[in-house]
Design an enzyme around this catalytic site. Structure first.
Site, PDB file in Angstrom:
ATOM      1  N   ASP A   1      -3.920   6.324 -57.765  1.00 10.15           N
ATOM      2  CA  ASP A   1      -2.974   6.243 -58.885  1.00 10.15           C
ATOM      3  C   ASP A   1      -1.854   7.235 -58.608  1.00 10.15           C
ATOM      4  O   ASP A   1      -1.935   8.414 -58.953  1.00 10.15           O
ATOM      5  CB  ASP A   1      -3.661   6.528 -60.207  1.00 10.15           C
ATOM      6  CG  ASP A   1      -2.793   6.091 -61.381  1.00 10.15           C
ATOM      7  OD1 ASP A   1      -1.674   5.587 -61.153  1.00 10.15           O
ATOM      8  OD2 ASP A   1      -3.246   6.236 -62.531  1.00 10.15           O
ATOM      9  N   ALA A   2      -0.830   6.740 -57.913  1.00  3.37           N
ATOM     10  CA  ALA A   2       0.205   7.609 -57.338  1.00  3.37           C
ATOM     11  C   ALA A   2       1.587   7.285 -57.875  1.00  3.37           C
ATOM     12  O   ALA A   2       2.483   8.122 -57.821  1.00  3.37           O
ATOM     13  CB  ALA A   2       0.197   7.461 -55.819  1.00  3.37           C
ATOM     14  N   LYS A   3       1.780   6.084 -58.357  1.00  6.97           N
ATOM     15  CA  LYS A   3       3.062   5.641 -58.946  1.00  6.97           C
ATOM     16  C   LYS A   3       4.232   5.981 -58.041  1.00  6.97           C
ATOM     17  O   LYS A   3       5.256   6.484 -58.479  1.00  6.97           O
ATOM     18  CB  LYS A   3       3.206   6.200 -60.360  1.00  6.97           C
ATOM     19  CG  LYS A   3       2.053   5.729 -61.270  1.00  6.97           C
ATOM     20  CD  LYS A   3       2.250   6.017 -62.718  1.00  6.97           C
ATOM     21  CE  LYS A   3       1.188   5.383 -63.607  1.00  6.97           C
ATOM     22  NZ  LYS A   3      -0.168   5.942 -63.491  1.00  6.97           N
ATOM     23  N   ARG A   4       4.083   5.647 -56.750  1.00  7.36           N
ATOM     24  CA  ARG A   4       5.125   5.884 -55.784  1.00  7.36           C
ATOM     25  C   ARG A   4       6.128   4.716 -55.770  1.00  7.36           C
ATOM     26  O   ARG A   4       5.950   3.724 -56.463  1.00  7.36           O
ATOM     27  CB  ARG A   4       4.519   6.063 -54.385  1.00  7.36           C
ATOM     28  CG  ARG A   4       3.505   7.210 -54.261  1.00  7.36           C
ATOM     29  CD  ARG A   4       4.107   8.563 -54.588  1.00  7.36           C
ATOM     30  NE  ARG A   4       3.261   9.661 -54.119  1.00  7.36           N
ATOM     31  CZ  ARG A   4       2.493  10.434 -54.885  1.00  7.36           C
ATOM     32  NH1 ARG A   4       2.449  10.268 -56.190  1.00  7.36           N
ATOM     33  NH2 ARG A   4       1.776  11.405 -54.344  1.00  7.36           N
TER      34      ARG A   4
END
Lengths: 272, 272
Positions: free
Chosen positions: B91-94
């Protein structure tokens, strides 16, 4: 570094150049690969060679993250090495729900957490105000919010007409975000490949600094960006990464980087 | 893990529970703090206690990044420890320009780079198609694109009317992204706090899995999410983080986490 100090640095150095530290192990000069930390060795030489011409440095976090813990250590050493009179930007494009953005803010702003204390971080606006606020809660630190980016995909959502067809999404981002923070804590990313929009962004946000990537390898014009974006306080940080870092792939890479940075700085001096 | 295997796992375990590993050093039971790697010790116990009830684990990268290189090592060990029959999500939302997204993809998908080989990563859509494509270029790996998030700030931009006022931005994201990848490589994030929208998202994307955070601490209803979102293949991964991880702050934290996960799994079994 605050707004006044950044503006003063721009006037003193006659430069609004930001050097993007997109340091790619695969592109380093061969003679550095034997160094215990070739990424830091490269960055150190680039910083030494360009600090006279640059007011800001912007490590692109992906390049460090792709090397795991070792990359993180190279990033820490690089940030510590950047002269204190330069503005530092974590180009991380983070943004999440409040408690999570708070941890990203701690990672990049609080030296006691992950060994990093950048002046600024790039943030994606998609999740809205409460995803940005935790970064603004750090006094003296900056948010650089994505508005209109330099890539082709910027057309997919950023340029959608919103708000009764009266404006595009990126314009709404710029307008709303100005109710979240002043020009002393908030900048916007606007790509140099969108130079015709920079004049318009300058109308929407007369005093906010703009971080402008896309000059150099991506093809944007420094002249057009400067004519459309400069303010009496500076108001621009124009980034160049690959065109400076990889100006030469040989043992003269640092001299070549200095020469390239000097050309940009001298052009900038003419516009200031 | 591919679509068929994920669907089969959901049917076998009668569960679509994703355990969010938002592991916060400040919230760990006191007796773990003497461990050389308290974050990993905690995660290991949580995984052991919940693997019977969960089909997926989702480390929230901010929590690891906020600890610098040490956090990255805890993340590597945690990912290695998750059973191979569970789906894993960074869960990095890159999301960045193409060459940079390519490096984030390498960081999270290619074990030889940073020691990580997640099945999936969460990605922000703001920069458009070419910022997402580098993640899709990894065969067998998944993009989980932010659509309608669980936080209050989702109203700021995601719910703006676009496209001649006919739909909201998050609907445009869901529609456009379906031309980038099939349901076998693309999921969407839709917050449980937006349960009334989940039925609508299910119409827009009949076969795509939805990753649904916001049940538990954020207040979303598992029943409403399930009734509106389940498909014959499963089609949902419902995440719970704090409600499981911190069900007890004492030495019985793992048993308490197991009990909480079991309650959710049993409720899910009833909806399947």
């Amino acid at each position: 570094m605050n707004y006044q100090a950044l503006s003063a640095a721009i006037k003193a150095k006659k430069s609004y150049l930001c050097v993007g530290l997109d340091t790619d192990l695969a592109k380093l000069p061969k003679h550095l690969l034997g160094d215990p930390d070739p990424v830091f060795a490269f960055n150190k030489a680039i910083i030494d060679a360009t600090a006279e011409y640059a007011v800001a440095y912007k490590p692109n976090i992906a390049f460090y993250e792709a090397q795991g813990p070792r990359g993180w250590e190279s990033l820490q050493k690089t940030l510590d090495y950047i002269p204190k009179d330069c503005f530092t930007i974590a180009d991380a494009k983070r943004g999440d729900i409040g408690n999570t953005s708070g941890l990203y803010a701690r990672a990049f702003f609080d030296k006691s957490a992950a060994g990093l204390d950048f002046d600024a971080i790039t943030v994606s606006p998609y999740m809205g105000h409460d995803s940005v606020q935790p970064f603004l809660d750090y006094p003296g630190k900056w948010v650089i919010l994505l508005a209109l980016t330099s890539n082709a995909g910027s057309a997919d959502f950023q340029r959608q007409l919103v708000d009764n067809e009266t404006q595009e999404l990126y314009e709404t981002v710029i307008e709303k975000a100005q109710s979240w923070a002043t020009h002393e804590q908030l900048m916007f990313v606007v790509g140099a490949t969108q130079a015709e929009q920079i004049a318009h962004v300058r109308e929407l946000a007369p005093r906010h600094f703009l971080l402008v990537p896309g000059v150099g390898a991506q093809g944007g014009s420094l002249e057009q960006v400067s004519k459309n974006g400069l303010t009496p306080d500076g108001g621009l940080l124009v980034n160049a990464s690959r065109s400076i870092l990889y100006a030469s792939s040989g043992s003269d890479f640092a001299q070549a980087a200095a020469a390239e940075a000097k050309v940009m700085q001298q052009e900038m001096a003419g516009y200031l």
